[in-house]
Design a protein around this motif. Structure first.
Motif, mmCIF file in Angstrom:
data_model
loop_
_atom_site.group_PDB
_atom_site.id
_atom_site.type_symbol
_atom_site.label_atom_id
_atom_site.label_comp_id
_atom_site.label_asym_id
_atom_site.label_seq_id
_atom_site.Cartn_x
_atom_site.Cartn_y
_atom_site.Cartn_z
ATOM 1 N N SER A 114 7.907 -4.014 -13.409
ATOM 2 C CA SER A 114 7.587 -4.812 -12.154
ATOM 3 C C SER A 114 7.124 -3.536 -11.092
ATOM 4 O O SER A 114 7.513 -2.547 -11.218
ATOM 5 N N ARG A 115 6.492 -4.323 -10.046
ATOM 6 C CA ARG A 115 6.034 -3.392 -9.027
ATOM 7 C C ARG A 115 7.142 -3.308 -7.931
ATOM 8 O O ARG A 115 7.644 -4.236 -7.527
ATOM 9 N N ILE A 116 7.120 -2.028 -7.347
ATOM 10 C CA ILE A 116 7.977 -2.023 -6.276
ATOM 11 C C ILE A 116 7.170 -1.466 -4.946
ATOM 12 O O ILE A 116 6.568 -0.416 -5.137
ATOM 13 N N ASP A 117 7.186 -2.149 -4.163
ATOM 14 C CA ASP A 117 6.504 -1.858 -2.795
ATOM 15 C C ASP A 117 7.372 -1.314 -1.673
ATOM 16 O O ASP A 117 8.407 -1.626 -1.526
ATOM 17 N N TRP A 118 6.776 -0.199 -0.862
ATOM 18 C CA TRP A 118 7.521 0.168 0.183
ATOM 19 C C TRP A 118 7.735 -0.777 1.280
ATOM 20 O O TRP A 118 6.714 -2.046 1.626
ATOM 21 N N PRO A 119 8.789 -0.754 2.366
ATOM 22 C CA PRO A 119 9.042 -1.620 3.233
ATOM 23 C C PRO A 119 7.699 -1.510 4.391
ATOM 24 O O PRO A 119 6.973 -0.416 4.439
ATOM 25 N N PRO A 120 7.142 -2.501 4.764
ATOM 26 C CA PRO A 120 6.009 -2.348 5.511
ATOM 27 C C PRO A 120 5.846 -1.454 6.495
ATOM 28 O O PRO A 120 5.164 -0.588 7.027
ATOM 29 N N PRO A 121 7.146 -1.192 7.540
ATOM 30 C CA PRO A 121 7.146 -0.255 8.311
ATOM 31 C C PRO A 121 6.828 1.021 8.123
ATOM 32 O O PRO A 121 6.363 2.009 8.596
ATOM 33 N N TYR A 122 7.639 1.393 6.850
ATOM 34 C CA TYR A 122 7.169 2.577 6.116
ATOM 35 C C TYR A 122 5.797 2.896 5.640
ATOM 36 O O TYR A 122 5.192 4.071 5.917
ATOM 37 N N LYS A 123 5.303 1.857 5.295
ATOM 38 C CA LYS A 123 3.781 2.156 4.704
ATOM 39 C C LYS A 123 2.962 2.383 6.163
ATOM 40 O O LYS A 123 1.897 3.046 6.156
ATOM 41 N N ASP A 124 3.302 1.544 7.137
ATOM 42 C CA ASP A 124 2.410 1.706 8.299
ATOM 43 C C ASP A 124 2.410 3.014 8.957
ATOM 44 O O ASP A 124 1.455 3.820 9.490
ATOM 45 N N ALA A 125 3.757 3.823 8.998
ATOM 46 C CA ALA A 125 4.074 5.109 9.486
ATOM 47 C C ALA A 125 3.397 6.190 8.426
ATOM 48 O O ALA A 125 2.769 6.935 8.918
ATOM 49 N N THR A 126 3.122 5.720 7.078
ATOM 50 C CA THR A 126 2.565 6.757 6.238
ATOM 51 C C THR A 126 0.971 6.699 6.710
ATOM 52 O O THR A 126 0.585 7.888 6.603
ATOM 53 N N GLU A 127 0.461 5.634 6.884
ATOM 54 C CA GLU A 127 -1.058 5.449 6.962
ATOM 55 C C GLU A 127 -1.361 6.217 8.469
ATOM 56 O O GLU A 127 -2.459 6.842 8.483
ATOM 57 N N LYS A 128 -0.334 6.014 9.382
ATOM 58 C CA LYS A 128 -0.691 6.611 10.701
ATOM 59 C C LYS A 128 -0.581 8.088 10.815
ATOM 60 O O LYS A 128 -1.291 8.753 11.524
ATOM 61 N N TYR A 129 0.506 8.696 10.242
ATOM 62 C CA TYR A 129 0.863 10.247 10.274
ATOM 63 C C TYR A 129 0.671 11.142 9.253
ATOM 64 O O TYR A 129 0.539 12.273 9.212
#
Length: 437
Positions: free
Chosen positions: A71-86
């Motif tokens: 199955s696929r495991i997705d990151w929590p959206p806030p963590y994903k957003d922070a990764t893209e930003k920083y």
């Protein structure tokens, strides 16, 4: 020309689709197992090349596996957003031991097996993992120490119950204010704070607690204290003790939640990538006691094929961990959830010493009947963990939430359940003496 963030998104999406395609192709063709298989000691050879030597030892001793589709495991959206930003501003230091420019999210989202420093990047990604970024409080959990063996009757050597397994991150915060960095970090240089305790059982150890601080300075070792109710004494611990099993347990503080010693004090080597079995979407919470290995694991449980990065960690002699009992730890890192489903530790002779397994569930609440700890997205919860001394046959199995504890919801992650004040020596002593949770 694409922007950095747009390019990042496309790379992540393409990489994720490529990984799923790889898993879909590899599982039926040559994995040795298929969904629906049930693994026991009698057919353990089917998984010998799909798990670590330590996990294979557990299967040989009676731990069973239910093989299920990947199955696929997705990151929590806030963590994903922070990764893209920083993430674009993060790099390794000149000596490649420390991280520069980290704020929040995953520091190195693009892993290249040909990168000479890929091993270090994998380990730094594990430090700032998506499972919890701000705070966590695991309330009331229990552990049982047993001697394991195939079809051996359940017979506990020791039972313990803990009040809190709690942590607070000062850097990399994504969901609870202050975001993304607690101002206290600039004053104290503390990266995270951790508390285990008070111990509620056995009665002889009631009130015992452990407090630990991790620092951003690469040469500043961890500060660790223990409170011992028998002597009513606050004791400052040598950092090397964090790599040593304590009491009748097989666990040591550096492996409470995967591989967790001070990152700069080890040398890392990238062994490769491999499709291997792990539990990332457990069926049970609380976990169930394994009836076929004397209570030394959680079984039967769901295991699925996962894409793993394999890294070895060897203590750097002459630094704070120079008294570590192990010669190396082999880390098996899930490439989606960025948590170690298992690790194997080898003694100074090079023989397999200990194995740690972590069973994780992927859901929006830690238990089905939760009323408070409910999230707007799925996240990973560690619902069971086991540390086994393969040389003695002793194993400590922990149930998260506990089988015999008053708190059902157990895990409170990124909910502000604990703050900085919770992690002081004064607060630890007061809680240990009064027994107030």
């Amino acid at each position: 020309m694409e922007s950095g963030i747009a390019g990042f998104r496309k790379t992540i999406v393409a990489g994720g689709l490529g990984l799923l395609a790889l898993l879909a192709l590899s599982l039926p063709a040559g994995a040795g197992v298929k969904p629906g298989d049930f693994i026991t000691p009698e057919n353990a050879s089917q998984v010998k090349d799909l798990v670590s030597p330590g996990v294979f030892y557990k299967v040989q001793r009676g731990m069973t596996m239910k093989i299920v589709p990947t199955s696929r495991i997705d990151w929590p959206p806030p963590y994903k957003d922070a990764t893209e930003k920083y993430s674009s501003q993060v790099q390794l230091s000149k000596d490649h031991r420390s991280v520069i420019g980290y704020v929040a999210g995953q520091p190195f989202p693009l892993i290249d097996a040909n990168d000479p420093y890929v091993a270090s990047k994998v380990v730094w990604n594990a430090l700032w993992r998506p499972i919890s970024t701000d705070d966590y409080d695991l309330r009331y959990f229990d552990c049982e120490t047993v001697y394991t063996g195939y079809k051996k009757p359940y017979f506990p050597v020791e039972y313990l119950q803990e009040g809190h397994y709690a942590g607070y991150d000062l850097v990399g915060r994504t969901e609870v204010e202050p975001i993304p960095v607690d101002p206290d970090f600039k004053v104290t240089n503390r990266l995270w704070l951790f508390l285990l305790g008070p111990e509620l059982a056995p009665q002889a150890e009631r009130g015992s607690s452990l407090l630990r601080y991790r620092y951003g300075n690469p040469t500043h070792g961890d500060d660790t204290w223990s409170w011992e109710p028998g002597t009513r004494r606050l004791r400052r611990l040598n950092e090397a003790m964090n790599s040593t099993a304590t009491g009748a347990q097989s666990f040591d503080p550096d492996r409470y939640s995967g591989f967790n010693p001070k990152t700069e004090e080890y040398d890392y080597k990238f062994i490769g990538e491999k499709e291997m079995l792990a539990t990332v979407d457990a069926e049970h919470s609380p976990e169930i006691r394994c009836a076929t290995d004397g209570g030394g694991s959680a079984c039967p449980e769901r295991w699925q094929m996962r894409h793993m990065y394999i890294v070895t960690a060897e203590p750097r002699r002459g630094v704070n961990n120079s008294e570590a009992l192990d010669s190396k730890t082999v880390i098996y890192m899930d490439s989606e959830m960025w948590f170690e489903p298992y690790i194997d530790t080898y003694d100074r002779r090079g023989a397999l010493f200990r194995n740690n397994i972590f069973w994780l569930a992927y859901r929006d609440r830690p238990v089905p009947d939760a009323k408070v700890a409910i999230y707007p997205f799925k996240r990973e919860f560690v619902v069971g963990s086991c540390s086994s001394d393969v040389q003695s046959g002793q194993a400590t199995m922990c149930y998260l939430p506990g089988i015999e504890t008053p708190e059902r919801e157990c895990w409170y992650i990124n909910m502000g359940a604990v703050d900085r004040a919770f992690f002081s020596t004064e607060a630890m002593v007061k809680m240990s003496e009064t027994g107030h949770m």
